[in-house]
Design a protein around this motif. Sequence first.
Motif, PDB file in Angstrom:
ATOM      1  N   PHE A 125      -0.495 -14.193  -8.324  1.00 32.31           N
ATOM      2  CA  PHE A 125      -0.569 -13.597  -6.989  1.00 32.31           C
ATOM      3  C   PHE A 125       0.481 -12.504  -6.838  1.00 32.31           C
ATOM      4  CE2 PHE A 125       0.597 -13.445  -2.465  1.00 32.31           C
ATOM      5  CZ  PHE A 125      -0.638 -13.132  -1.920  1.00 32.31           C
ATOM      6  N   ALA A 126       1.667 -12.721  -7.381  1.00 33.77           N
ATOM      7  CA  ALA A 126       2.715 -11.700  -7.304  1.00 33.77           C
ATOM      8  C   ALA A 126       2.284 -10.418  -8.010  1.00 33.77           C
ATOM      9  CB  ALA A 126       4.011 -12.233  -7.915  1.00 33.77           C
ATOM     10  N   ALA A 127       1.667 -10.561  -9.183  1.00 31.68           N
ATOM     11  CA  ALA A 127       1.191  -9.380  -9.911  1.00 31.68           C
ATOM     12  C   ALA A 127       0.102  -8.658  -9.131  1.00 31.68           C
ATOM     13  CB  ALA A 127       0.669  -9.792 -11.284  1.00 31.68           C
ATOM     14  N   PHE A 128      -0.747  -9.419  -8.461  1.00 30.04           N
ATOM     15  CA  PHE A 128      -1.804  -8.841  -7.627  1.00 30.04           C
ATOM     16  C   PHE A 128      -1.202  -7.984  -6.520  1.00 30.04           C
ATOM     17  CE2 PHE A 128      -4.216  -9.573  -3.632  1.00 30.04           C
ATOM     18  CZ  PHE A 128      -5.387  -8.900  -3.949  1.00 30.04           C
ATOM     19  N   VAL A 129      -0.210  -8.523  -5.820  1.00 32.40           N
ATOM     20  CA  VAL A 129       0.439  -7.790  -4.729  1.00 32.40           C
ATOM     21  C   VAL A 129       1.157  -6.555  -5.259  1.00 32.40           C
ATOM     22  CG1 VAL A 129       2.320  -7.915  -3.039  1.00 32.40           C
ATOM     23  CG2 VAL A 129       0.671  -9.795  -3.231  1.00 32.40           C
ATOM     24  N   TYR A 130       1.902  -6.726  -6.339  1.00 35.18           N
ATOM     25  CA  TYR A 130       2.658  -5.610  -6.919  1.00 35.18           C
ATOM     26  C   TYR A 130       1.729  -4.470  -7.314  1.00 35.18           C
ATOM     27  CZ  TYR A 130       5.616  -3.116 -10.315  1.00 35.18           C
ATOM     28  OH  TYR A 130       6.325  -2.161 -11.001  1.00 35.18           O
ATOM     29  N   GLU A 131       0.610  -4.790  -7.954  1.00 36.54           N
ATOM     30  CA  GLU A 131      -0.310  -3.738  -8.391  1.00 36.54           C
ATOM     31  C   GLU A 131      -0.895  -2.991  -7.198  1.00 36.54           C
ATOM     32  OE1 GLU A 131      -4.155  -2.965 -11.319  1.00 36.54           O
ATOM     33  OE2 GLU A 131      -3.277  -4.972 -11.170  1.00 36.54           O
ATOM     34  N   ILE A 132      -1.243  -3.707  -6.146  1.00 37.07           N
ATOM     35  CA  ILE A 132      -1.774  -3.039  -4.957  1.00 37.07           C
ATOM     36  C   ILE A 132      -0.749  -2.070  -4.382  1.00 37.07           C
ATOM     37  CG2 ILE A 132      -2.342  -3.408  -2.519  1.00 37.07           C
ATOM     38  CD1 ILE A 132      -3.985  -5.793  -3.324  1.00 37.07           C
ATOM     39  N   LEU A 133       0.502  -2.480  -4.320  1.00 43.63           N
ATOM     40  CA  LEU A 133       1.538  -1.616  -3.769  1.00 43.63           C
ATOM     41  C   LEU A 133       1.700  -0.344  -4.601  1.00 43.63           C
ATOM     42  CD1 LEU A 133       4.220  -4.309  -2.845  1.00 43.63           C
ATOM     43  CD2 LEU A 133       2.687  -3.093  -1.281  1.00 43.63           C
ATOM     44  N   VAL A 134       1.738  -0.495  -5.915  1.00 38.21           N
ATOM     45  CA  VAL A 134       1.902   0.681  -6.782  1.00 38.21           C
ATOM     46  C   VAL A 134       0.686   1.594  -6.693  1.00 38.21           C
ATOM     47  CG1 VAL A 134       2.182   1.467  -9.162  1.00 38.21           C
ATOM     48  CG2 VAL A 134       3.452  -0.539  -8.357  1.00 38.21           C
ATOM     49  N   ARG A 135      -0.494   1.016  -6.741  1.00 39.82           N
ATOM     50  CA  ARG A 135      -1.704   1.846  -6.700  1.00 39.82           C
ATOM     51  C   ARG A 135      -1.877   2.513  -5.332  1.00 39.82           C
ATOM     52  NH1 ARG A 135      -4.286   1.699 -11.311  1.00 39.82           N
ATOM     53  NH2 ARG A 135      -4.196  -0.153 -12.657  1.00 39.82           N
ATOM     54  N   SER A 136      -1.407   1.881  -4.280  1.00 39.32           N
ATOM     55  CA  SER A 136      -1.458   2.510  -2.961  1.00 39.32           C
ATOM     56  C   SER A 136      -0.513   3.704  -2.897  1.00 39.32           C
ATOM     57  CB  SER A 136      -1.096   1.501  -1.868  1.00 39.32           C
ATOM     58  OG  SER A 136      -2.058   0.465  -1.796  1.00 39.32           O
ATOM     59  N   ALA A 137       0.635   3.588  -3.555  1.00 39.00           N
ATOM     60  CA  ALA A 137       1.563   4.721  -3.610  1.00 39.00           C
ATOM     61  C   ALA A 137       0.983   5.865  -4.435  1.00 39.00           C
ATOM     62  CB  ALA A 137       2.901   4.273  -4.192  1.00 39.00           C
ATOM     63  N   ALA A 138       0.196   5.515  -5.454  1.00 34.90           N
ATOM     64  CA  ALA A 138      -0.382   6.521  -6.340  1.00 34.90           C
ATOM     65  C   ALA A 138      -1.653   7.147  -5.786  1.00 34.90           C
ATOM     66  CB  ALA A 138      -0.680   5.898  -7.708  1.00 34.90           C
ATOM     67  N   ASP A 139      -2.262   6.495  -4.787  1.00 35.21           N
ATOM     68  CA  ASP A 139      -3.497   7.026  -4.190  1.00 35.21           C
ATOM     69  C   ASP A 139      -3.676   6.416  -2.804  1.00 35.21           C
ATOM     70  OD1 ASP A 139      -5.997   7.880  -3.431  1.00 35.21           O
ATOM     71  OD2 ASP A 139      -7.069   7.027  -5.134  1.00 35.21           O
ATOM     72  N   PHE A 140      -3.350   7.194  -1.769  1.00 34.60           N
ATOM     73  CA  PHE A 140      -3.515   6.693  -0.401  1.00 34.60           C
ATOM     74  C   PHE A 140      -4.669   7.390   0.319  1.00 34.60           C
ATOM     75  CE2 PHE A 140       0.339   9.566  -0.048  1.00 34.60           C
ATOM     76  CZ  PHE A 140      -0.306  10.636   0.559  1.00 34.60           C
ATOM     77  N   SER A 141      -5.644   7.862  -0.445  1.00 33.26           N
ATOM     78  CA  SER A 141      -6.772   8.584   0.147  1.00 33.26           C
ATOM     79  C   SER A 141      -7.540   7.727   1.153  1.00 33.26           C
ATOM     80  CB  SER A 141      -7.721   9.096  -0.941  1.00 33.26           C
ATOM     81  OG  SER A 141      -8.188   8.036  -1.750  1.00 33.26           O
ATOM     82  N   HIS A 142      -7.612   6.395   0.911  1.00 34.63           N
ATOM     83  CA  HIS A 142      -8.334   5.531   1.846  1.00 34.63           C
ATOM     84  C   HIS A 142      -7.660   5.485   3.211  1.00 34.63           C
ATOM     85  CE1 HIS A 142      -5.321   3.164  -0.297  1.00 34.63           C
ATOM     86  NE2 HIS A 142      -5.279   2.346   0.739  1.00 34.63           N
ATOM     87  N   LEU A 143      -6.336   5.661   3.240  1.00 34.36           N
ATOM     88  CA  LEU A 143      -5.640   5.707   4.526  1.00 34.36           C
ATOM     89  C   LEU A 143      -5.941   7.012   5.256  1.00 34.36           C
ATOM     90  CD1 LEU A 143      -2.234   4.150   3.416  1.00 34.36           C
ATOM     91  CD2 LEU A 143      -3.954   3.091   4.884  1.00 34.36           C
ATOM     92  N   LEU A 144      -6.074   8.088   4.509  1.00 35.89           N
ATOM     93  CA  LEU A 144      -6.468   9.359   5.126  1.00 35.89           C
ATOM     94  C   LEU A 144      -7.885   9.255   5.684  1.00 35.89           C
ATOM     95  CD1 LEU A 144      -5.084  11.959   2.534  1.00 35.89           C
ATOM     96  CD2 LEU A 144      -3.905  10.814   4.431  1.00 35.89           C
ATOM     97  N   ASP A 145      -8.742   8.532   4.983  1.00 36.67           N
ATOM     98  CA  ASP A 145     -10.116   8.325   5.473  1.00 36.67           C
ATOM     99  C   ASP A 145     -10.119   7.545   6.781  1.00 36.67           C
ATOM    100  OD1 ASP A 145     -11.126   9.667   3.285  1.00 36.67           O
ATOM    101  OD2 ASP A 145     -11.560   7.844   2.147  1.00 36.67           O
TER     102      ASP A 145
END
Length: 226
Positions: A125-145
């Motif tokens: 679960f920790a790895a799941f959360v960590y990956e989401i955080l990094v990938r969100s920093a690398a691509d936040f296009s969904h937030l712009l949407d």
Amino acid sequence: MDAFSALADASGITLPAMLRQLIDAGRTGYGADIEAWRTDREARTLAAQPVLSCAYDLEWIDAKQAGEFIAKWLNPAFQHGRRFLPFAQTGAGDAYCLTPLANGDIGVALVWHDRGKSRIEAASFAAFVYEILVRSAADFSHLLDDDFSPAEAVQCVAANIEALGVYLPEAMRAGLERVLADALPEPDDEAAKMINDETAQAALALLPEVEDAAFAVVARWECRKQ
């Protein structure tokens, strides 16, 4: 938390300490009044309430919803003996679940509601959360949407890193600190990112490998026939 603990016990799946702590702290919920949350959705999303508000297409579920997923679909009797404990879903109804791995650890799978196979997404679960955080920093296009500005998208990701970093193992905390330290001076509006690809890849390199193969899934509507 008692309801989720009981569901975990019934499923034979140990709740990861991090998830237990987040549930206990009220960080995975939308409050007593979901309509109130929706009314103030923008501000709460930017403040990481609930956590992982920076993630693409992830909605937390409570113990009652998780129990319904298990009873009607993600039951070992339907799913070739495989055990699942759902904790979130996509807008389409796919389920993010804890599930035992071959080595005895508890990983995270995204179980598709309309596909014949799924696979383990993260080794913990920790790895799941960590990956989401990094990938969100690398691509936040969904937030712009979702009509957030680039500056607000960065604020959202940073708020989630701050909220969740304290729960993560030391190596992952250090990885997130480097992500923030290496953040671009200004968000890249065109590429929708706050870190460059090199920073993202270095951060993701900390993740343990997922060795479990894809597994078969019985579609939700098929379970009603069994």
